[in-house]
Write a protein that holds these residues in place. Sequence first.
Motif, mmCIF file in Angstrom:
data_model
loop_
_atom_site.group_PDB
_atom_site.id
_atom_site.type_symbol
_atom_site.label_atom_id
_atom_site.label_comp_id
_atom_site.label_asym_id
_atom_site.label_seq_id
_atom_site.Cartn_x
_atom_site.Cartn_y
_atom_site.Cartn_z
ATOM 1 N N LYS A 190 -3.805 6.215 -4.105
ATOM 2 C CA LYS A 190 -3.599 5.771 -2.724
ATOM 3 C C LYS A 190 -4.694 6.334 -1.805
ATOM 4 O O LYS A 190 -5.129 5.685 -0.857
ATOM 5 C CB LYS A 190 -2.216 6.223 -2.249
ATOM 6 N N SER A 244 -9.901 -5.215 -2.422
ATOM 7 C CA SER A 244 -8.667 -5.134 -1.638
ATOM 8 C C SER A 244 -8.286 -3.711 -1.253
ATOM 9 O O SER A 244 -7.359 -3.517 -0.466
ATOM 10 C CB SER A 244 -7.511 -5.786 -2.403
ATOM 11 N N ASP A 245 -8.984 -2.703 -1.791
ATOM 12 C CA ASP A 245 -8.699 -1.319 -1.416
ATOM 13 C C ASP A 245 -9.368 -0.941 -0.102
ATOM 14 O O ASP A 245 -9.128 0.156 0.422
ATOM 15 C CB ASP A 245 -9.150 -0.355 -2.511
ATOM 16 N N GLU A 246 -10.214 -1.815 0.447
ATOM 17 C CA GLU A 246 -10.923 -1.516 1.698
ATOM 18 C C GLU A 246 -10.661 -2.576 2.765
ATOM 19 O O GLU A 246 -11.578 -3.181 3.314
ATOM 20 C CB GLU A 246 -12.432 -1.415 1.426
ATOM 21 N N CYS A 299 -4.760 -3.124 -7.210
ATOM 22 C CA CYS A 299 -5.687 -4.075 -6.571
ATOM 23 C C CYS A 299 -5.070 -5.476 -6.568
ATOM 24 O O CYS A 299 -4.572 -5.952 -7.592
ATOM 25 C CB CYS A 299 -7.019 -4.072 -7.311
ATOM 26 N N PHE A 322 -2.101 2.490 -5.901
ATOM 27 C CA PHE A 322 -2.316 1.146 -5.328
ATOM 28 C C PHE A 322 -2.837 0.215 -6.412
ATOM 29 O O PHE A 322 -3.769 0.577 -7.141
ATOM 30 C CB PHE A 322 -3.299 1.201 -4.158
ATOM 31 N N TYR A 382 0.825 -1.216 0.000
ATOM 32 C CA TYR A 382 0.000 0.000 0.000
ATOM 33 C C TYR A 382 0.856 1.262 0.000
ATOM 34 O O TYR A 382 0.356 2.362 0.240
ATOM 35 C CB TYR A 382 -0.930 -0.010 1.220
ATOM 36 N N CYS A 428 -15.938 1.022 -2.356
ATOM 37 C CA CYS A 428 -15.320 -0.138 -2.991
ATOM 38 C C CYS A 428 -14.901 0.219 -4.420
ATOM 39 O O CYS A 428 -15.738 0.314 -5.323
ATOM 40 C CB CYS A 428 -16.322 -1.291 -2.995
ATOM 41 N N ASP A 429 -13.593 0.445 -4.636
ATOM 42 C CA ASP A 429 -13.082 0.807 -5.961
ATOM 43 C C ASP A 429 -12.519 -0.403 -6.713
ATOM 44 O O ASP A 429 -12.684 -0.509 -7.923
ATOM 45 C CB ASP A 429 -11.990 1.869 -5.814
ATOM 46 N N CYS A 430 -11.834 -1.298 -6.012
ATOM 47 C CA CYS A 430 -11.288 -2.511 -6.641
ATOM 48 C C CYS A 430 -12.387 -3.564 -6.762
ATOM 49 O O CYS A 430 -13.216 -3.731 -5.854
ATOM 50 C CB CYS A 430 -10.143 -3.091 -5.809
ATOM 51 N N THR A 485 -5.535 -0.206 -11.069
ATOM 52 C CA THR A 485 -4.663 0.744 -10.372
ATOM 53 C C THR A 485 -5.497 1.956 -9.972
ATOM 54 O O THR A 485 -6.191 2.559 -10.808
ATOM 55 C CB THR A 485 -3.496 1.184 -11.266
ATOM 56 N N VAL A 502 -7.765 4.250 -0.863
ATOM 57 C CA VAL A 502 -7.673 3.089 0.031
ATOM 58 C C VAL A 502 -8.342 3.437 1.357
ATOM 59 O O VAL A 502 -8.091 4.496 1.950
ATOM 60 C CB VAL A 502 -6.199 2.685 0.253
#
Length: 422
Positions: free
Chosen positions: A46, A60-62, A37, A35, A30, A54-56, A43, A49
Amino acid sequence: RSAVLLVFFSLVVVLNASVIGVPESDTTLYEGELFTCRKSGETIQKAMVNDDFCDCQDGSDEPGTAACSNVITLSSYEVPHQKGFYCQNKGFKPSFISNSFVNDGICDCCDGSDEYNSGINCEDTCKEKGKEELQNVMQEIHMHEEGAKHKLTMIEEAKQLRPSLQRDLDLARIKLDELREKLVELQAKEEKAKGINDLAVEVHDDDSDDYIREDEEADDEEKMIRRADPERISQRRQFEEKYGMTTQDAKDEYKAAKAEVKTCNKGIKDEETRVEQFEKLLNTEFGPDDEFLPLRGQSISTRAGGYNYELRVFESALQGSTSLGNWNGWKEKNTKMSYTGGKRCWGAGDREAEVTVVCGITNTLSQVDEPSTCSYTMVLQTPAACSLEHAAALRLAYDLAADEEILDIDDQGNAKNFGWFF
């Protein structure tokens, strides 16, 4: 106001020092302004995160929020390490919880780190949990170390038992061969007796209306005359002269010969069973040093749910006089025993029992249960399952001196006091 600023400043320092919900070993993933995923590969910035969105695609970003809890689950989120929200739990041991538990108003991590933004003040119980775990570990170490001493005695006993069992098998095989040879002789004897018997039957048991058997009481003069028939008397006399016995004796001898053959056949079947049992026994896994062998045939009992339970180790399991099954081998090598083919249970098939084997200073039976109809579980504690290697590994893991007497427990493994720790 100053206190509020101090709390805010502390939170900022923590957030900047590490990523919430991630173990220290993963924080490098991180770092930087971008970042990637972890599973889905996108991508993102940062700053996205742990922004509660929820972006990924893989979530995995949360790692430190519940935003992606429908994606990040303990059972399906595949990452190099364990899944979910990481609890540091200083003073106890780290753990992972489901992201759906984060900031839900319930303290799930013993350090309360999962409720960092819920307004709930979680008490840090990690030290107490650590103290409780260490107590359990100390008890387990002592159990294995003390049990291992008794295990050595069992290993020495096994060194005598195995040769003895082999001798018993050899003797059973010799006896079986002798019985089979004897059977051939007895069958020949039976066949000869049968031939004489058949002739005796013709003389002794004539079915004609004018014949009266020798053992039948003649109640009138006419019958007496028929019994005294010269021709029949002559046949009986000739039979006796030729075979040296009466017709009744011939019948009795044939009957006795058949009984001898039957008895010999039964003896052969019994001896075949003994040979089979000895062979099965000698091929049974009794541990690397045959440490479980001395348990064979030992009767270990307990009472549970109003019933008496008995385990005849490596032989059978009983509930009172009802069979729960006979030894059917290890379900899991040296840890779970299987007893099958017990008394038929209406609507559920044959009764069966699974016995979990664990370390104990003495041989005891406990924790009897019936998780499903006529399928039983129980726990056998025995020194044979104790391991000095396991105790040493625990001492190393918890940094406990190898030569320090840390715990006093009774024969059942219950702690009586806790030495220096308390």
